[in-house]
Design an enzyme around this catalytic site. Structure first.
Site, PDB file in Angstrom:
ATOM      1  N   ILE A 178       0.864  -1.177   0.000  1.00  0.00           N
ATOM      2  CA  ILE A 178       0.000   0.000   0.000  1.00  0.00           C
ATOM      3  C   ILE A 178       0.905   1.232   0.000  1.00  0.00           C
ATOM      4  CG2 ILE A 178      -1.841   1.248   1.184  1.00  0.00           C
ATOM      5  CD1 ILE A 178      -2.785  -1.451   0.296  1.00  0.00           C
ATOM      6  N   ARG A 180       0.963   5.449  -1.072  1.00  0.00           N
ATOM      7  CA  ARG A 180       0.124   6.567  -1.504  1.00  0.00           C
ATOM      8  C   ARG A 180       0.619   7.101  -2.848  1.00  0.00           C
ATOM      9  NH1 ARG A 180       2.051  11.153   2.900  1.00  0.00           N
ATOM     10  NH2 ARG A 180       3.619  12.187   1.591  1.00  0.00           N
ATOM     11  N   TRP A 193       7.026   5.199  -2.580  1.00  0.00           N
ATOM     12  CA  TRP A 193       7.417   4.008  -1.823  1.00  0.00           C
ATOM     13  C   TRP A 193       8.801   4.240  -1.234  1.00  0.00           C
ATOM     14  CZ3 TRP A 193       6.697   0.495  -6.671  1.00  0.00           C
ATOM     15  CH2 TRP A 193       7.626   0.831  -7.652  1.00  0.00           C
ATOM     16  N   LEU A 194       8.990   3.828  -0.005  1.00  0.00           N
ATOM     17  CA  LEU A 194      10.273   3.998   0.659  1.00  0.00           C
ATOM     18  C   LEU A 194      11.244   2.925   0.180  1.00  0.00           C
ATOM     19  CD1 LEU A 194       9.117   4.941   4.257  1.00  0.00           C
ATOM     20  CD2 LEU A 194       9.539   6.407   2.288  1.00  0.00           C
ATOM     21  N   ARG A 197      10.923  -0.845   1.065  1.00  0.00           N
ATOM     22  CA  ARG A 197       9.660  -1.539   0.831  1.00  0.00           C
ATOM     23  C   ARG A 197       9.764  -2.459  -0.383  1.00  0.00           C
ATOM     24  NH1 ARG A 197       7.175  -1.256   5.619  1.00  0.00           N
ATOM     25  NH2 ARG A 197       6.625   0.863   6.244  1.00  0.00           N
ATOM     26  N   GLY A 198       8.885  -3.463  -0.405  1.00  0.00           N
ATOM     27  CA  GLY A 198       8.962  -4.495  -1.438  1.00  0.00           C
ATOM     28  C   GLY A 198       8.897  -3.959  -2.849  1.00  0.00           C
ATOM     29  N   ASP A 290      -0.134  13.802   7.070  1.00  0.00           N
ATOM     30  CA  ASP A 290      -0.007  12.354   7.212  1.00  0.00           C
ATOM     31  C   ASP A 290      -0.338  11.904   8.628  1.00  0.00           C
ATOM     32  OD1 ASP A 290       2.403  12.461   8.833  1.00  0.00           O
ATOM     33  OD2 ASP A 290       3.487  12.958   7.008  1.00  0.00           O
TER      34      ASP A 290
END
EC number: 4.1.1.98
Length: 498
Positions: A178, A180, A193-194, A197-198, A290
Site C-alpha cells: 500500500i 500513496r 514508496w520507501l 519496501r517491497g 499524514d
C-alpha cells in the site's frame, strides 16, 4: 478460524450493511475536504463505514472508514471478534516456522491449520469483473475517479488505498504493498514508496537487471478486505499476500492477468490501473498531511504512467485520509497489534504482552511486558523487537516492563518507569538507524536514533542495592471490607468505588 465469509468488497459491504456497520450517504458531498471531515468525525465516534453515493462532480461512489473500528478490521480478516486476531497471529507464527506433528494427537490439533493451507494457492481466471470496462491510450483519464483531497495544504488529490502489485526480475512471487500516490495529471501518478519496501526493492532490482527498460506496475483499487489486509500484515517472506488472503477469506484468491503485463491483480477489484515506471522519471511529491498529524516534507519519487484503466460496472472508489491519531491507519494498528503478539511470542516465549499505543502513531513506541529470567534480559528483548519484524524497523521507543505491569495501562507503565529505572543505567540509545522518512524530528531524512527503556525490576549484577518489593494488600482484610462495604454507605449519593 473463519466465521465472516465473503468473496469481494461488495459482498463484504452487504454483510456490513446487514449488521448496521455501513451508512449510505445520498447528499452531494465534495471529495475536496468535506469527505475527510465527515469520515474523521465518524471514526472518532466509532461509527460505521461510509458510502458516499453522490460525490460532487462525479458519478462514482466513494467508500470511506471501512477499517474505522478494530471490529471491522477483524471482520475483514474473517473473525467475529478482535480477540480472535490472536489466532491469526498464531497461524502466521506457525507458517513462519512450521513444525511437523509430534504424534497423532498433535496431528489432530494441527489439522485445522493444515486444512486452511489448502486455500493458499491462487485461482487464475481468464476473464474477471475488474476488466468489465476498459480505457487505454488517450482514453485513460484519472480525473474520472473521485480521488479525495484530504487537507487544505495538500499538494493535490491523493490515492490512499491503492494496492500496488510488482514483481522483481527472476521472481515468481509478486509483492503487494500500500503506497500513496499523488495525482499529477490524467495518466500520471507519483509512486511514494520507501527504499526498503517491497515495491521499491523490486524496482531497484529491475533497473539493475534491465537498465533503461520500463518497469511494469499495477494498482488495484477496491480490492477485497482480506487482500488489502494481507498487504499490511507481517506475512512470511515465503508466503504471498494473495495466499494469506485466501487463508483469511476461507477460499482461494482469484486473480487475472493484466492487459499490459504479466502481473496478476485481484479479479474482483473495483478499479485497476495498469502501466509502468520509466527509470529516471521522478517528480516532487507532497506536501501532504499524514499520520503524524503534520504536513510532511517534499521529496522526489518515481512517476507511474497509467496506460490502462479497467474497472467493474458501477465501480466503487475506496479511499481514506491520514492525520493525527486516531485515524484509519491507527485503528488498523490497534487491530494488527493482536496479530503481532503471538508472532513475537513464538520467537521470544518470555514476552507476555506487546502494545503499540495508537497515540504513538501506531508504531513509533512499543511497550513490552515479559517474564524476566536473568540480568540483561530486558535489553535482549528490546533489541529483538527492533530486529525481528520489519514492521518495527521504525519503532523509535521500546519500553520493557515486568509481567506485573499492564502494558496497555499508562498509569502502570509510568509507575514502572519512574520507580524501576535509573536513566543512565537503564536507557539504551542506538544511533544511525533506519527511521521513517516522514519523521522530521530525525536529524537526517530516513536515519535517526532509537531509545530503549528498561523499566524492569533489577537483578543482581544490574544493581548493588537492595531492591524494593511492591506493597500488596492483605486479602483477608479486603474480603472483610467487601462484606461490609455497602453498609458503610460512603458513596451513598453516587456509584460506589472500590
Amino acid at each position: 478460524m473463519n466465521s465472516m465469509k465473503y468473496r469481494d468488497l461488495r459482498e463484504f459491504l452487504s454483510l456490513l450493511e446487514e449488521r448496521g456497520e455501513l451508512k449510505r450517504i445520498t447528499q452531494p458531498i465534495d471529495p475536496y475536504l468535506e469527505m475527510t471531515e465527515i469520515a474523521d468525525r465518524t471514526l472518532r465516534a466509532e461509527g460505521p463505514a461510509l458510502l458516499f453515493e453522490n460525490p460532487k462532480g462525479y458519478d462514482m461512489p466513494v467508500l470511506c472508514n471501512l477499517f474505522g473500528t478494530p471490529k471491522r478490521v477483524a471482520l475483514g480478516m474473517g473473525q467475529e471478534e478482535v480477540s480472535a486476531l490472536r489466532d491469526v497471529g498464531k497461524l502466521l507464527a506457525f507458517l513462519k516456522e512450521p513444525e511437523p506433528p509430534k504424534g497423532f494427537r498433535d496431528l489432530v490439533d494441527k489439522m485445522p491449520k493444515f486444512r486452511q493451507v489448502l486455500n493458499m494457492p491462487t485461482k487464475r481466471l481468464f476473464s474477471a469483473p475488474c476488466q468489465e470496462q476498459i480505457w487505454q491510450g488517450d482514453d485513460v483519464d484519472l480525473r474520472r475517479i473521485p480521488v479525495m483531497q484530504c487537507w487544505p495544504e495538500d499538494a493535490a488529490p491523493l490515492i490512499t488505498w491503492g494496492l500496488t502489485v510488482t514483481r522483481g526480475p527472476h521472481k515468481e512471487r509478486q509483492n503487494l504493498g500500500i503506497y500513496r500516490q499523488q495525482v499529477l495529471g490524467k495518466n500520471k501518478l507519483i509512486m511514494r514508496w520507501l527504499s526498503h519496501r517491497g515495491g521499491a526493492l523490486d524496482f531497484q532490482e529491475w533497473c539493475q537487471e534491465n537498465p533503461g527498460q520500463r518497469f511494469p506496475v499495477a494498482v488495484a483499487l477496491g480490492a477485497d478486505p482480506a487482500t488489502i489486509l494481507g498487504a499490511v500484515t507481517p506475512v512470511p517472506d515465503t508466503l504471498s499476500e494473495y495466499a494469506f488472503a485466501g487463508l483469511l477469506r476461507g477460499h482461494k484468491t482469484e486473480v487475472v492477468k493484466c492487459l499490459s503485463s504479466d502481473l496478476e491483480v485481484p479479479a474482483s477489484a473495483e478499479i485497476v490501473l495498469e502501466g509502468y515506471i520509466e527509470p529516471g522519471e521522478m517528480a516532487a511529491e507532497g506536501p501532504y498531511g499524514d499520520h503524524t498529524g503534520y504536513y510532511n516534507e517534499v521529496d522526489h519519487f518515481p512517476v507511474f504512467t497509467v496506460t490502462h484503466i479497467t474497472q467493474r460496472q458501477n465501480a466503487i472508489y475506496h479511499s481514506t485520509y491520514t492525520g493525527r491519531p486516531p485515524d484509519e491507519p491507527a485503528v488498523l494498528g490497534v487491530a494488527l497489534n493482536e496479530v503481532f503478539v503471538p508472532i513475537l511470542q513464538k520467537q521470544f516465549p518470555e514476552i507476555v504482552d506487546f502494545y503499540l499505543p495508537p497515540e504513538g502513531c501506531s508504531y513509533r513506541l512499543a511497550v513490552v511486558t515479559m517474564k524476566k529470567q536473568y540480568a540483561g534480559h530486558a535489553k535482549r528483548v528490546m533489541m529483538g523487537v527492533w530486529s525481528f519484524l520489519r514492521q518495527f524497523m521504525y519503532t523509535k521507543f521500546v519500553i520493557v516492563c515486568d509481567d506485573d505491569i499492564n502494558a496497555r495501562d499508562w498509569k502502570d507503565v509510568i509507575w514502572a518507569i519512574t520507580t524501576r529505572m535509573d536513566p543512565a543505567r537503564d536507557t539504551v540509545l542506538v544511533e544511525n538507524t533506519p527511521i521513517d522518512y516522514l519523521d522530521f524530528a530525525s536529524p537526517v531524512s530516513g536515519l535517526g536514533s532509537k531509545m530503549g527503556l528498561d523499566a524492569t525490576n533489577k537483578w543482581p549484577g544490574e544493581t548493588q542495592r537492595e531492591w524494593g518489593h511492591p506493597i500488596k494488600k492483605d486479602p483477608q482484610v479486603c474480603a472483610r471490607i467487601d462484606e461490609i462495604w455497602d453498609e458503610l454507605a460512603i458513596f451513598s449519593d453516587r456509584e460506589p468505588r472500590r
